[in-house]
Every structure is written in structure tokens, then in C-alpha cells.
Design an enzyme around this catalytic site. Structure first.
Site, short mmCIF file in Angstrom:
data_model
loop_
_atom_site.label_atom_id
_atom_site.label_comp_id
_atom_site.label_asym_id
_atom_site.label_seq_id
_atom_site.Cartn_x
_atom_site.Cartn_y
_atom_site.Cartn_z
N ARG A 60 -3.67 -3.88 8.70
CA ARG A 60 -5.10 -3.81 9.01
C ARG A 60 -5.59 -5.12 9.63
O ARG A 60 -6.39 -5.12 10.57
CB ARG A 60 -5.88 -3.49 7.73
CG ARG A 60 -7.36 -3.24 7.97
CD ARG A 60 -8.04 -2.69 6.73
NE ARG A 60 -9.49 -2.67 6.92
CZ ARG A 60 -10.37 -3.11 6.04
NH1 ARG A 60 -9.96 -3.61 4.88
NH2 ARG A 60 -11.66 -3.04 6.29
N HIS A 64 -7.46 -5.65 13.25
CA HIS A 64 -8.77 -6.30 13.36
C HIS A 64 -8.70 -7.57 14.20
O HIS A 64 -9.72 -8.02 14.72
CB HIS A 64 -9.33 -6.59 11.97
CG HIS A 64 -9.91 -5.39 11.30
ND1 HIS A 64 -11.19 -5.37 10.77
CD2 HIS A 64 -9.41 -4.14 11.07
CE1 HIS A 64 -11.43 -4.17 10.26
NE2 HIS A 64 -10.36 -3.41 10.42
N ASP A 65 -7.51 -8.15 14.32
CA ASP A 65 -7.34 -9.29 15.21
C ASP A 65 -7.20 -8.84 16.66
O ASP A 65 -7.86 -9.37 17.56
CB ASP A 65 -6.12 -10.11 14.80
CG ASP A 65 -5.93 -11.34 15.68
OD1 ASP A 65 -6.92 -12.07 15.90
OD2 ASP A 65 -4.81 -11.56 16.18
N ASP A 72 -4.70 -12.92 19.15
CA ASP A 72 -4.74 -14.37 19.31
C ASP A 72 -5.01 -15.11 18.00
O ASP A 72 -5.31 -16.30 18.00
CB ASP A 72 -5.78 -14.78 20.35
CG ASP A 72 -7.19 -14.29 19.99
OD1 ASP A 72 -7.37 -13.75 18.87
OD2 ASP A 72 -8.10 -14.45 20.82
N ASN A 92 -15.42 -7.10 8.68
CA ASN A 92 -14.20 -7.76 8.21
C ASN A 92 -14.28 -8.30 6.78
O ASN A 92 -13.29 -8.81 6.25
CB ASN A 92 -13.83 -8.92 9.14
CG ASN A 92 -13.28 -8.44 10.48
OD1 ASN A 92 -12.70 -7.37 10.56
ND2 ASN A 92 -13.47 -9.24 11.53
N PRO A 162 -13.26 0.37 15.01
CA PRO A 162 -13.70 1.67 14.48
C PRO A 162 -14.25 1.55 13.07
O PRO A 162 -13.79 0.74 12.27
CB PRO A 162 -12.41 2.51 14.50
CG PRO A 162 -11.30 1.52 14.48
CD PRO A 162 -11.80 0.30 15.18
N HIS A 192 -3.01 4.88 8.43
CA HIS A 192 -3.66 5.26 7.17
C HIS A 192 -2.70 5.92 6.19
O HIS A 192 -3.12 6.30 5.09
CB HIS A 192 -4.83 6.20 7.45
CG HIS A 192 -6.05 5.51 7.96
ND1 HIS A 192 -7.23 6.16 8.26
CD2 HIS A 192 -6.29 4.20 8.22
CE1 HIS A 192 -8.12 5.29 8.68
NE2 HIS A 192 -7.57 4.09 8.68
N THR A 193 -1.44 6.03 6.55
CA THR A 193 -0.45 6.54 5.60
C THR A 193 -0.20 5.55 4.47
O THR A 193 0.36 5.91 3.43
CB THR A 193 0.88 6.88 6.32
OG1 THR A 193 1.76 7.52 5.40
CG2 THR A 193 1.56 5.62 6.85
N ASP A 246 5.10 7.17 6.13
CA ASP A 246 5.65 8.46 6.54
C ASP A 246 4.58 9.25 7.27
O ASP A 246 3.54 8.70 7.64
CB ASP A 246 6.19 9.23 5.33
CG ASP A 246 5.16 9.38 4.22
OD1 ASP A 246 3.94 9.35 4.52
OD2 ASP A 246 5.54 9.52 3.04
#
Length: 318
Positions: A60, A64-65, A72, A92, A162, A192-193, A246
Site C-alpha cells: 500500500r 501511495h508513493d 520517488d 495517508n 483512489p 486487496h487479496t 492469491d
């Protein structure tokens, strides 16, 4: 005035230097930091064993980076009294501490072995890939040689990540703005798994969203009943295999076992549903497409050569 031939030679040499500076490679540190792979593997393994949620948090953190302004390591810079950095932007604030700690540990070890050589952005890119593999996910090449951003502003990421309650059209447009098509968007959503979401991100939808499986909705209400008093309460994104990378995330969606509003939208939107169905049936196809999309994301708008720096500390520009 210098002769024309000398000017040409100087121009050629400077151009070649800039080109070589900006070239990424898989063995970028083979000569300058031969212990890079060993140090990374040891640090990542120890951290994941002691803190099993590190993998999802690091993945995550990479998203977000990279997605707002490129990979960077600007997400790692701390705020100062004079500047609110990306990591303190509202979206964040829920990023967990373990991945930040992992990067600090890896950077500290690498600085002892190879001072001022390995960038924080390379550390984050490799850590995310290796942790995905540790949980059973696909391996993909991470090209190295990124440089770190010299600055980080919370205002620069507004509207570029998002949110759980976004409509599918908004999410598709957001990813498209960074060069990702619909199929790549669905493949990347497969992250999201693993991991979890805080109750505040979905609890208000449980009673209003008819896409939830009724028994699942009831269980979520119970699990999140105390969240107003305890905002840290959370639920696994994939309740069937939360610690394994998975394709069960996609299999959960038709059963009403998606956690977030955006998860349900992924299955119910005609543009994204065919890919959800495809990945639910074929894990190998999901792994191939996820790996390809992650490799693309990991080099998105990177800084190379003189456009960035190698930070001595990942939480502060030099």
C-alpha cells in the site's frame, strides 16, 4: 572560442554521461553495493516474520508513493513546521507504521555497508516485490537506479489516490490519468487479496449497500460495533485467505464478500466485471497481469540522474 570538433566531443561526452546516469538495470548495485540483495532479503524476512502485516502495508505504501507523482520515495519524508508532507495528507494518515520501519531498517543497514549509494525509492520498490513473493504472489523484475525526490507536499497528491467510496468511473479515470487501462486497474486492485481496512472506511455502507452478503454484513456490523470509540478497529480485505496472495479476492466479489464500496463497484461495473470474472477463474492469468502492471507502476515517473538525490535518511531530504 573552442574548435567545433572539441565542442562536439564535449557535447557527446556530456550526453553519454546523462544517458548512462538515467539508465535503470537489474544489477545496478552489483559493483557499488554487492551486499544489496542479501541485506534487503534479511531485513525484509525478519520484519515480516515479526510483523506479519508488513507485506500488505508495504504494498500500500508503494501505491501511495508511486501513483500520485511517481515512484520517488516522497511518501517517506516527514513534515516540518514549515511544510506538510505527503505522509500527513488525510488519505495517508491510515498508512501503518511497519512499512516505514522496514524502510528505515533496510536503509540503516545499507548505509553501514554502502554509504550514500542505495536510494530509498529502490528500497521500497524491492521490498514490496519481495514481500508479495513471500506471501505466495508472483515475482517480477524490479529495475534499479531510481533517485529520491528532494521534496514532498501534501497538497500535491490531492485527488490522485483512489478512495474506498469512489465510483468506478472515478477510479478508472484516476488510473487512466497515470497511464493504466481498465484491465491493469482491475489487476492492481487484486492487491486487496492481502491487508485490512479500517471500519471507518466502510461501516457506513453496510446497512445501505445491498451488494453485501447478509451474513457477512451482520458479521461486519458486530466486528465494527466499537469503532467510534476505537478508530483502529479493522477487518481483513479478503476474509478467506487474508495472509496469502492469491485470486480469492476476485472469487469473493460475486458472493457479496467484498469489503469496500469500490470492491462491489469493481464487480458490478460492466467495464471491469469481465476482468474480475477472468481473474476469479484463472489465478495464473491474474498473477501474470498483476506482475506486468506492478512492473509498470514501479517505474512510473521515476527520477534518475540529476533530477533526484540519494537521501542519507529516508524521512528527510538531504
Amino acid at each position: 572560442m573552442a574548435p567545433p570538433l572539441l565542442l562536439f566531443v564535449l557535447f557527446f561526452l556530456s550526453s553519454t554521461a546523462l544517458l548512462s546516469e538515467s539508465r535503470l538495470s537489474l544489477d545496478y548495485y552489483s559493483k557499488t553495493c554487492p551486499s544489496f540483495n542479501r541485506i534487503m532479503q534479511e531485513t525484509i524476512t525478519n520484519k515480516q516474520i515479526n510483523s506479519p502485516t508488513t507485506a500488505a502495508g508495504t504494498l500500500r505504501l508503494l501505491f501511495h508513493d508511486c501513483l500520485p507523482n511517481g515512484c520517488d520515495a516522497s511518501i517517506l519524508i516527514s513534515s516540518t513546521p514549515f511544510n506538510k508532507a505527503e505522509r500527513d495528507a488525510d488519505i495517508n494518515l491510515s498508512l501503518p507504521g511497519d512499512p516505514f520501519d522496514l524502510i528505515v531498517r533496510a536503509k540503516t543497514a545499507l548505509e553501514l555497508s554502502c554509504p550514500n549509494t542505495v536510494s530509498c525509492s529502490d528500497i521500497l520498490a524491492v521490498a514490496a516485490r519481495d514481500l508479495i513473493v513471500m506471501l505466495g504472489g508472483p515475482y517480477y523484475n524490479v529495475y534499479l537506479g531510481r533517485k529520491d525526490s528532494r521534496s514532498s507536499q501534501a497538497s500535491s497528491i490531492e485527488g490522485k489516490l483512489p478512495k474506498p467510496n469512489m465510483k468506478m468511473s472515478q477510479i478508472i479515470d484516476l488510473f487512466a490519468a497515470s497511464g493504466f487501462n481498465v484491465q491493469e486497474t482491475v489487476a492492481l486492485s487484486g492487491a486487496h487479496t492481502i491487508g485490512f481496512s479500517h471500519c471507518k472506511e466502510f461501516s457506513s455502507n453496510i446497512s445501505n449497500d445491498t451488494h453485501y452478503n447478509p451474513r457477512f454484513a451482520q458479521a461486519l456490523k458486530q466486528a465494527c460495533s466499537g469503532y467510534p470509540k476505537n478508530p483502529t478497529l479493522s477487518v481483513f480485505n479478503d476474509i478467506m485467505s487474508p495472509n496469502k496472495f492469491d485470486n480469492l479476492y476476485y472469487q469473493n466479489l460475486p458472493k457479496g464478500l467484498g469489503l469496500l464500496e469500490s470492491d462491489h463497484a469493481l464487480y458490478n461495473d460492466p467495464r471491469t466485471k469481465p476482468f474480475v470474472d477472468l481473474y476469479a477463474k484463472d489465478q495464473n492469468k491474474f498473477f501474470r497481469d498483476f506482475a506486468r502492471a506492478m512492473q509498470k507502476l514501479s517505474v512510473y515517473r521515476i527520477k534518475t540522474g540529476r533530477r533526484g538525490e540519494i537521501r542519507r535518511r529516508c524521512d528527510a531530504a538531504n
